[in-house]
Design a protein around this motif. Structure first.
Motif, PDB file in Angstrom:
ATOM      1  N   MET A  82       0.850  -1.199   0.000  1.00 14.80           N
ATOM      2  CA  MET A  82       0.000   0.000   0.000  1.00 14.80           C
ATOM      3  C   MET A  82       0.885   1.249   0.000  1.00 14.80           C
ATOM      4  N   SER A  83       0.523   2.218  -0.795  1.00 13.34           N
ATOM      5  CA  SER A  83       1.353   3.434  -0.858  1.00 13.34           C
ATOM      6  C   SER A  83       1.191   4.242   0.428  1.00 13.34           C
ATOM      7  N   ARG A  84       2.165   5.123   0.671  1.00 11.07           N
ATOM      8  CA  ARG A  84       2.131   5.872   1.925  1.00 11.07           C
ATOM      9  C   ARG A  84       0.948   6.816   1.975  1.00 11.07           C
ATOM     10  N   ALA A  85       0.667   7.441   0.821  1.00 15.45           N
ATOM     11  CA  ALA A  85      -0.434   8.406   0.782  1.00 15.45           C
ATOM     12  C   ALA A  85      -1.751   7.710   1.123  1.00 15.45           C
ATOM     13  N   LYS A  86      -1.904   6.495   0.569  1.00 18.78           N
ATOM     14  CA  LYS A  86      -3.147   5.772   0.797  1.00 18.78           C
ATOM     15  C   LYS A  86      -3.256   5.378   2.280  1.00 18.78           C
ATOM     16  N   LYS A  87      -2.126   4.958   2.830  1.00 17.15           N
ATOM     17  CA  LYS A  87      -2.089   4.566   4.238  1.00 17.15           C
ATOM     18  C   LYS A  87      -2.482   5.739   5.128  1.00 17.15           C
TER      19      LYS A  87
END
Lengths: 294, 355
Positions: free
Chosen positions: B1-6
């Motif tokens: 999972m990408s950081r932004a999504k997290k």
């Protein structure tokens, strides 16, 4: 003119108490590099112990002061060992918050033991005051004893740090903890001794403070504690003569501010002066300049 | 999972938690379910809970995100409280404003603006210092604000505002009376508005953290010299965090001031700053959701344990010390680590050799 002189004397007396408290802050900061926020509350505990010893167990004042010094010394070493020693490697924020927690703990213990009502603390110094200039200038015995105590403590501490082996290791630890350890200095013992000395001084300061301002509450120590810390920073934290200079200047500024400007604003003036000094000279009046390593 | 999504999901959980808590409280307030009703004393705590949540989140911005220990947060709260009260009284007297919601919103923003201005004035000298010195100067400023507030007097006379310094003789009706504080305040704060203010605060702080500016602020916290060397404007970003934090504290202060009928400057002592710092530390420094939970729980706790109220601060102190020791001491940290690995090993052997 006479009133100015009398305000100055009061200022020096109050400043001497600040100086003695500031010594505890400045020595601990110099050696352990931490702000011991609980120091002000050790003063309060010292004053309560003296109060109880004199009024509940009917001891002579001198013995009461000695007992209070012993109790505070043990307390100081205990606080250091239980709360600060495990945090030697932690960030300064963590240590500062632990110290604040310790300060609250001591205040609340005092609240439970001695109750919330203010106790009136009669002076333990049973000497008459001196009257000069046909009774226009009255010098309280407390003032003289406080100033004398301050001078004696200063001389003794300077001799101690400069002439004894322990004093030498203190200076070594404050300069470089790691190197001191490599040279065979017991760093933990040195820090404990520093706390012990600082706390014994706090007990004396508590008695002197309450002899001059005779109201004793669980929060009695916090404001003088904060102001003495201000004095230590003002004079340059880590420096023993700096604590003396800062304490006396702060006491004089506070009393003169109260007398000539406004009673409500005297604290604001004291803290305002601190901020100005820190802006002009960020390490305080006598502090050493520390170069930043990258 | 990408950081932004997290981050996005993480923030969503925080907002969701607040909304669900609000809905549960509303349900309990309405009393539509049998046996699920809020006690009177708890009802009185609803707005203070909102106030302290906002205070904790805003202080976390300074302490956790920007990495500067501030011990004078209650000072900004008091500036916000009194400017908010004065604004609200003035609006009512001058414009006969009857719409309490509009009046409350204007007062909250007034509190925020004045506290923000105080933040700028204090930030200029304070942010030049570092570490322990910065902490002690914020403490000094908190005390100065309280001292100066004790010398101010405000009154209102035919819709005109009068102000004086150290002179209690003013025409008309007194609003703010020096050491006696503000009395006869219109209690216009509502729980709903408190909820809205929490959401607003979370929106501001969480968006700031996940923005370019927020990353710059955290870079300065982690390595000031490195951040400076890649061209980050250190004073600007430090100031940004400090002023936003002060302004949010001011809004919380206004909400607090307009919730009780009389407030004095003594309410915003050093102790209040420390109390909020305790919320931040126990919730986890830099953890916004933690601040919300800690502030809510620790504000309610004394009400629930009313019988133990004498020991409240004692318990606070002990908890604070124990938490700091447990989270920072290498001795305890290694013990916990070995305990953890032991448990994990036990589970693994169990799975490996089914009996």
């Amino acid at each position: 003119m006479v009133s100015l002189l009398s305000h100055l004397l009061n200022g020096i007396s109050l400043g001497s108490v600040y100086a003695i408290i500031a010594l505890g802050y400045t020595m601990v900061y110099g050696i352990a590099k931490m702000l011991n926020f609980a120091h002000g509350d050790v003063i309060m505990i010292g004053a309560y112990i003296t109060f109880s010893a004199v009024h509940m167990w009917n001891m002579p004042p001198v013995l009461a002061v000695v007992i209070s010094m012993v109790v505070c010394t043990v307390l100081g070493v205990l606080i250091e060992g239980l709360a600060y020693k495990p945090l030697r490697q932690a960030t300064s924020l963590a240590v500062l918050i632990t110290a604040i927690g310790m300060s609250y703990l001591l205040q609340n213990i005092a609240l439970l033991v001695w109750g919330p009502n203010p106790k009136s603390f009669p002076s333990v110094i049973g000497l008459p005051s001196i009257s000069l200039l046909d009774g226009q200038l009255i010098i309280a015995a407390e003032t003289i004893v406080t100033v004398l105590a301050n001078i004696v403590i200063m001389i003794a501490l300077t001799l101690f740090t400069n002439k004894t082996k322990m004093g030498k290791s203190m200076r070594g630890v404050s300069e470089d903890k790691g190197a001191a350890q490599l040279m065979g200095i017991n760093v933990n013992l040195t820090i404990s001794v520093t706390f012990a000395i600082g706390s014994a001084l706090a007990a004396i300061a508590g008695v002197l403070l309450c002899s001059t301002y005779p109201v004793l509450m669980p929060t009695t120590g916090s404001m003088p504690g904060i102001k003495a810390f201000t004095a230590a920073v003002f004079g340059g934290i880590g420096s023993i003569p700096g604590a003396m200079l800062g304490g006396i200047l702060l006491g004089v500024i506070e009393i003169l501010g109260k007398a000539y400007v406004s009673t409500e604003l005297s604290d604001a003036i004291v803290f305002g002066v601190l901020i100005i000094v820190l802006l002009v000279k960020p390490t305080g009046l006598l502090g050493k300049k520390v170069h930043e390593k990258v | 999972m990408s950081r932004a999504k997290k981050n996005f999901i993480n923030n969503l959980i925080t907002y969701g938690m607040v909304v669900v808590a609000f809905l549960i409280c509303q349900l309990a307030l309405s009393g539509s379910i049998d046996g699920f009703k809020m006690s009177r004393s708890l009802k009185g705590q609803l707005v203070p809970i909102c106030v302290y949540i906002v205070m904790a989140v805003s202080l976390n911005l300074t302490v956790g995100i920007s990495g500067e220990l501030s011990l004078g947060h209650a000072g900004f709260m008091s500036v916000g409280a009194f400017s908010g009260i004065i604004m609200s009284t003035w609006l009512a007297a001058r414009f006969n404003m009857n719409n309490e919601v509009v009046r409350l919103i204007i007062s909250l923003f007034t509190g925020g603006i004045f506290a923000g201005i105080a933040g700028v004035l204090i930030g200029i000298p304070v942010l030049r210092l570092r570490g322990d010195y910065l902490a002690i100067v914020t403490l000094a400023f908190g005390e100065i604000i309280r001292n100066v507030l004790n010398c101010l007097y405000f009154s209102i006379d035919e819709g005109r505002l009068h102000m004086s310094f150290l002179d209690p003789m003013l025409p008309g009706k007194m609003i703010y009376n020096g050491p006696a504080g503000a009395t006869g305040v219109d209690k216009i704060s509502t729980f709903g508005m408190g909820f809205a203010l929490i959401l607003f605060t979370l929106f501001v702080v969480l968006n700031l953290i996940n923005s370019r500016s927020g990353r710059a602020i955290m870079a300065i916290r982690d390595a000031r010299v490195a951040a400076e060397s890649v061209g980050i404007n250190v004073p600007k970003y430090k100031m940004m965090a400090f002023v936003i934090s002060a302004a949010l504290a001011g809004m919380a202060g206004a909400l607090y001031g307009l919730n009780i009928s009389s407030v004095t400057a003594a309410k915003f002592k050093f102790d209040t700053s420390i109390l909020v710092l305790v919320f931040v530390v126990l919730g986890g420094i830099g953890n916004i959701r933690g601040s919300v939970i800690a502030a809510a729980l620790l504000t309610v706790l004394p009400e629930v344990l009313r019988a133990f109220s004498d020991y409240r601060m004692l318990v606070y102190a002990i908890v604070l010390i124990v938490v700091m020791l447990a989270s920072n001491s290498p001795f305890i940290a290694t013990r916990i680590a070995t305990l953890k690995s032991k448990i994990i090993r036990k589970n693994q052997t169990k799975e490996g050799n089914p009996a």
